[in-house]
Design a protein around this motif. Structure first.
Motif, mmCIF file in Angstrom:
data_model
loop_
_atom_site.group_PDB
_atom_site.id
_atom_site.type_symbol
_atom_site.label_atom_id
_atom_site.label_comp_id
_atom_site.label_asym_id
_atom_site.label_seq_id
_atom_site.Cartn_x
_atom_site.Cartn_y
_atom_site.Cartn_z
ATOM 1 N N LYS A 1 0.854 -1.157 -0.064
ATOM 2 C CA LYS A 1 -0.135 -0.086 0.034
ATOM 3 C C LYS A 1 1.036 1.183 0.090
ATOM 4 O O LYS A 1 0.596 2.340 0.583
ATOM 5 N N ASN B 1 1.447 3.514 -2.369
ATOM 6 C CA ASN B 1 0.811 4.639 -2.960
ATOM 7 C C ASN B 1 -0.306 5.348 -1.966
ATOM 8 O O ASN B 1 0.058 6.640 -1.965
ATOM 9 N N GLU B 2 -0.891 4.651 -1.183
ATOM 10 C CA GLU B 2 -1.974 5.276 -0.097
ATOM 11 C C GLU B 2 -1.012 6.031 0.961
ATOM 12 O O GLU B 2 -1.467 6.950 1.552
ATOM 13 N N GLU C 1 2.133 7.174 0.698
ATOM 14 C CA GLU C 1 2.576 8.410 0.239
ATOM 15 C C GLU C 1 1.714 9.785 0.386
ATOM 16 O O GLU C 1 2.254 10.576 0.802
ATOM 17 N N PRO D 1 10.153 10.146 -4.794
ATOM 18 C CA PRO D 1 9.170 8.828 -4.693
ATOM 19 C C PRO D 1 9.977 7.802 -4.357
ATOM 20 O O PRO D 1 11.275 7.769 -4.522
#
Length: 233
Positions: free
Chosen positions: A143, A145-146, A148, A186
């Motif tokens: 998870k 992406n969530e 970040e 990122p």
């Protein structure tokens, strides 16, 4: 005539941009930056496994070792159809030559497990099968992406708290954000190849009947923002 009209449009557009820039600079503002980070445990662990034919009188073929490995992994509750893949799809086998010019085969796999305890069980079972060429390939967090996005939100809130703290002693308040820059880097996947086989062997030498619950290095994720807030009277 058209040329003159085009020049006039360009001048108007340029003047508008300069006016916007000037207006932005004329607005009293406070600039703050904030950084937040966290450590998370990986929930996707990839093990690289290589099976080779044995150079001995009792040679075991790759296919024979592969079948035994599949049975062992299934007994650990691993879905080999979803969690076990061949790394080189273009060629299932790699061949190498001995001094006697005899050809032996090898095959490489990637196994996905979801926790350190299962990884320890896998290594112990492969040791029992004399398949010792196993190492940690990479770790991931499913998870990411969530996470970040959550950290970016926390960073902006932290920037606002800092702005409030700076203006309160002056009897002023901050208004809307007029400029936000996301300076977050990122998350880049890291590939690791430590010799985790030695841990499994040390466990066996210690005479412990329980598989090793490997503690993998946690993943650090961070977010940094720079925010300009309008200062209110």
């Amino acid at each position: 005539m058209k040329k003159l009209y085009s020049i006039f449009i360009c001048l108007v557009f340029t003047s508008a941009l300069m006016a916007q820039s000037k207006n932005f600079l004329d607005v009293p503002y406070l600039e703050t930056s904030a950084k937040v980070d966290t450590l998370i445990s990986p929930d996707k662990i990839y093990l690289s496994i290589t099976i080779q034919e044995k150079d001995s009188k009792g040679r075991k073929s790759v296919e024979e070792q592969e079948n035994k490995m599949a049975q062992s992994l299934k007994s650990l509750g691993i879905d080999i159809d979803k969690q076990l893949t061949i790394k080189d799809l273009a060629s299932n086998y790699k061949k190498y030559f001995l001094r006697s010019k005899e050809v032996l085969k090898s095959k490489q796999y990637s196994l996905l497990v979801y926790d350190g305890l299962t990884a320890g069980k896998v290594m112990a079972s492969l040791e029992d099968l004399d398949i010792a060429n196993t190492y940690l390939e990479k770790t991931e967090y499913s998870k990411m992406n969530e996470l970040e996005l959550e950290l970016k939100t926390r960073a902006v809130k932290k920037a606002k708290l800092k702005a409030d703290a700076l203006t309160k002693p002056l009897g002023q308040k901050i208004g809307m954000a007029i400029h936000i820059i996301d300076n977050s880097q990122p998350y880049y996947q890291r590939y690791n190849q430590p010799n985790i086989r030695m841990k499994a062997m040390a466990m066996e030498d210690a005479g412990s009947p329980e598989p090793l619950d490997i503690g993998f290095e946690k993943i650090r994720v961070e977010s940094t923002v720079n925010v300009k807030f309008k200062i209110m009277d």
